[in-house]
Design a protein around this motif. Structure first.
Motif, PDB file in Angstrom:
ATOM      1  N   ASP A 181       0.851  -1.178   0.000  1.00 31.34           N
ATOM      2  CA  ASP A 181       0.000   0.000   0.000  1.00 31.34           C
ATOM      3  C   ASP A 181       0.892   1.234   0.000  1.00 31.34           C
ATOM      4  OD1 ASP A 181      -2.133  -1.699   0.161  1.00 31.34           O
ATOM      5  OD2 ASP A 181      -2.401  -1.468   2.329  1.00 31.34           O
ATOM      6  N   GLY A 182       0.461   2.272  -0.691  1.00 38.77           N
ATOM      7  CA  GLY A 182       1.240   3.504  -0.743  1.00 38.77           C
ATOM      8  C   GLY A 182       1.278   4.077  -2.137  1.00 38.77           C
ATOM      9  N   GLU A 183       1.944   5.220  -2.264  1.00 33.25           N
ATOM     10  CA  GLU A 183       2.010   5.918  -3.543  1.00 33.25           C
ATOM     11  C   GLU A 183       2.872   5.158  -4.543  1.00 33.25           C
ATOM     12  OE1 GLU A 183       3.453   9.820  -2.800  1.00 33.25           O
ATOM     13  OE2 GLU A 183       1.759  10.396  -1.524  1.00 33.25           O
ATOM     14  N   GLU A 184       2.468   5.221  -5.808  1.00 35.95           N
ATOM     15  CA  GLU A 184       3.265   4.602  -6.866  1.00 35.95           C
ATOM     16  C   GLU A 184       4.615   5.295  -6.996  1.00 35.95           C
ATOM     17  OE1 GLU A 184       2.774   1.918  -8.194  1.00 35.95           O
ATOM     18  OE2 GLU A 184       0.680   1.550  -8.692  1.00 35.95           O
ATOM     19  N   PRO A 244       7.098   6.160  -9.987  1.00 35.21           N
ATOM     20  CA  PRO A 244       6.985   6.170 -11.455  1.00 35.21           C
ATOM     21  C   PRO A 244       7.961   5.232 -12.153  1.00 35.21           C
ATOM     22  CG  PRO A 244       6.991   8.413 -10.581  1.00 35.21           C
ATOM     23  CD  PRO A 244       7.337   7.513  -9.444  1.00 35.21           C
ATOM     24  N   TYR A 245       9.096   4.954 -11.525  1.00 35.70           N
ATOM     25  CA  TYR A 245      10.139   4.133 -12.133  1.00 35.70           C
ATOM     26  C   TYR A 245       9.971   2.641 -11.809  1.00 35.70           C
ATOM     27  CZ  TYR A 245      11.566   5.296  -7.406  1.00 35.70           C
ATOM     28  OH  TYR A 245      11.556   5.516  -6.043  1.00 35.70           O
ATOM     29  N   LEU A 246       8.968   2.283 -11.002  1.00 33.94           N
ATOM     30  CA  LEU A 246       8.683   0.875 -10.722  1.00 33.94           C
ATOM     31  C   LEU A 246       7.440   0.489 -11.511  1.00 33.94           C
ATOM     32  CD1 LEU A 246       9.358   0.775  -6.856  1.00 33.94           C
ATOM     33  CD2 LEU A 246      10.889   0.068  -8.713  1.00 33.94           C
ATOM     34  N   GLN A 247       7.662  -0.207 -12.614  1.00 35.00           N
ATOM     35  CA  GLN A 247       6.588  -0.457 -13.566  1.00 35.00           C
ATOM     36  C   GLN A 247       6.434  -1.959 -13.854  1.00 35.00           C
ATOM     37  OE1 GLN A 247       7.298   1.892 -17.082  1.00 35.00           O
ATOM     38  NE2 GLN A 247       7.697   3.772 -15.917  1.00 35.00           N
TER      39      GLN A 247
END
Length: 533
Positions: free
Chosen positions: A337-340, A342-345
């Motif tokens: 849980d938590g904010e995405e 951007p570099y983990l895709q």
């Protein structure tokens, strides 16, 4: 001005700029190598009866023991070795040890997100790890039983039913102890250093491990002790890289691992604030064995990447990695849980196109089953845990689930048997987001990585299940069919092997697994971690 003078002046100016730049660069590198980490190498010493630690100097040298005796007087002793024990010391009267547990989690990442939500409500909290990760009401803000109960009652009135008091009545208090020359000492905190800056640590008669730097035995939040190694960052990496990436990794794979391990350590210094150290030495952080098991490939990778970290918009990346992705990497929110980030895709873990995620989402159960039965063309093809299948009887699954629910103090922990299980939601990378369990006492939903905490068979959350019936059509077991080992977010260690063998540089490997990131030399301008609470 004559042309020669102009050239001389320009040459002097350029040389000066380059010299200043090199000095600044060297200064940053020196600072990187001088960063001291506090690593808990034995986290809960005294948790089990008869546990002991033996600390030994190297041949021809001695240990210095610094502590205060029971009267508060400073003491310094020199010995070649010392055996530490944790003994129960009687208290003058019975005492209550109590913690208000607001939430309980399998991972630090989800616990940190939970802590963020509690803080938004004005509740001061701390993240701890007595076993699983927990969020506690901050002890120095809610120090009395009355305050803890007032907070718990107010939360129940607002509909929060999972918070609970973890209370116990104790008659003794664990105390670290050792004997020197027939005298037993009881220090509250003990500092150990060596004339050679090297100490052998033997835990419960296991093989010794050699650590560089100094050691401190200090109390933690769980009425036990932690053995903390104060070690320079670059020395710490010598005890991490060969054990994380393996002793036979290709050099460029080891370089990629080194940059990630350095980045991970510096970004995660906040993990054990409640216990007054920074990192652990197992897979909850990074495996760290001190100077035991160092190897030339890892040392070369550490030296050649000295001070280099992976960044995104001038902040250290959340440098997550796992052994084996199973052929597809995951978004951060697929697991925690938590904010995405951007570099983990979600990326197909292959140097060529073997599956198109944009056209064939693995959120679809049928597509997922097709994907998980593919074996060729991936970076991890041929690895033992790239594809796996395990079966577990209902009896064993019952035991797993009861143990998990009991740890969480869940009211469904008294169920008798599982009646059915179903994957009810997947992410686009195929990771399980929700699994529904029907028991004789009611329906339970498991989310994300909790599936791995609840049951023994899964090696990742990248799997499907099939029921197994006997000849009377009675449910007797489940088959777990999946891929990968670990969370599958970020770099695949075995995947990096293949890419390095194809000639990919460390920079190219990292840009593949962490799109949009940059490798930079560590400097004061780089943000370690932005607290978005």
């Amino acid at each position: 001005m004559p042309k020669n003078s102009t050239r001389t002046s320009l040459y002097f100016l350029v040389s000066l700029i380059l010299l200043i730049g090199l000095e600044l660069f060297s200064d940053h590198m020196a600072k990187a190598s001088e960063i001291l980490l506090k690593v808990g190498i034995v986290q809960r010493f005294g948790e089990s009866n008869n546990s002991e630690l033996t600390l030994k100097s190297t041949s021809g040298h001695f240990l210095s023991l610094n502590f205060k005796d029971e009267q508060g007087k400073p003491k310094k002793l020199q010995v070649s070795q010392v055996k530490l024990e944790v003994l129960p010391r009687p208290l003058p009267k019975l005492a209550v040890e109590e913690r208000l547990v607001l939430s309980d989690h399998a991972t630090f990442e989800t616990a940190e997100n939970s802590a963020k939500q509690w803080r938004k409500q004005g509740i001061q909290v701390e993240i701890t790890q007595p076993g699983r990760w927990q969020v506690w009401a901050k002890r120095d803000v809610y120090p009395t039983p009355l305050l803890k109960r007032w907070l718990l009652e107010s939360l129940k009135q607002k509909g929060y039913t999972k918070a609970f008091l973890d209370s116990s009545v104790v008659s003794t208090h664990p105390q670290v102890s050792f004997i020197i020359n027939g005298v037993r000492y009881y220090p509250n905190q003990l500092e150990i250093s060596s004339s050679q800056n090297l100490v052998n640590v033997i835990q419960d008669k296991q093989s010794p491990r050699l650590y560089s730097g100094s050691l401190i035995v200090q109390p933690n939040a769980y009425s036990t002790y932690t053995l903390v190694n104060n070690v320079p960052l670059e020395t710490y990496l010598r005890g991490v890289v060969p054990h994380e990436i393996g002793p036979n990794a290709p050099l460029n794979s080891a370089k990629a691992q080194t940059i990630i391990a350095r980045t991970y350590a510096l970004r995660n210094l906040r993990r054990f604030q409640a216990d007054n150290y920074e990192l652990c030495a197992d897979t909850h952080c990074q495996v760290y064995y001190g100077l035991t098991g160092t190897n030339p490939i890892a040392d070369q990778a550490i030296t050649s990447t000295k001070g280099q970290v992976l960044t995104y918009q001038n902040e250290l990346v959340d440098a997550l990695y796992s052994s084996t992705t199973g052929g597809v990497t995951a978004f951060f929110s697929d697991v925690w849980d938590g904010e995405e980030r951007p570099y983990l895709q979600a990326l197909v873990d292959s140097p060529r196109q073997v599956w198109n995620l944009s056209q064939q989402s693995l959120a679809n159960e049928d597509k997922f089953r097709q994907f998980i039965n593919l074996k060729d063309g991936f970076n991890e093809t041929g690895r033992t845990v790239f594809r796996w299948k395990k079966e577990s009887t209902i009896e064993d699954l019952n035991k797993d689930l009861k143990k998990y629910l009991a740890r969480r103090k869940d009211p469904l922990a008294n169920f008798k048997t599982i009646l059915g299980m179903e994957v009810t939601k997947r992410s686009p990378s195929g990771r399980i987001l929700t699994m529904t369990i029907q028991t004789d006492k009611g329906i339970l939903e498991l989310y994300k990585n909790e599936v791995r905490s609840a049951f023994t068979p899964p090696r990742s959350t990248l799997f499907y299940i099939d029921p197994i019936y006997d000849e009377k059509k009675k449910l007797i077991a489940y088959s777990f069919v999946g891929g990968g080992l670990g969370h599958g977010v970020g770099l695949s260690q075995y995947g990096s092997y293949n890419l390095a063998q194809l000639g990919w540089t460390a920079e190219k490997i990292l840009s593949f697994y962490y799109p949009g990131t940059k490798i930079l030399p560590l400097s004061p301008s780089i943000v370690y971690w932005k607290d978005k609470n």
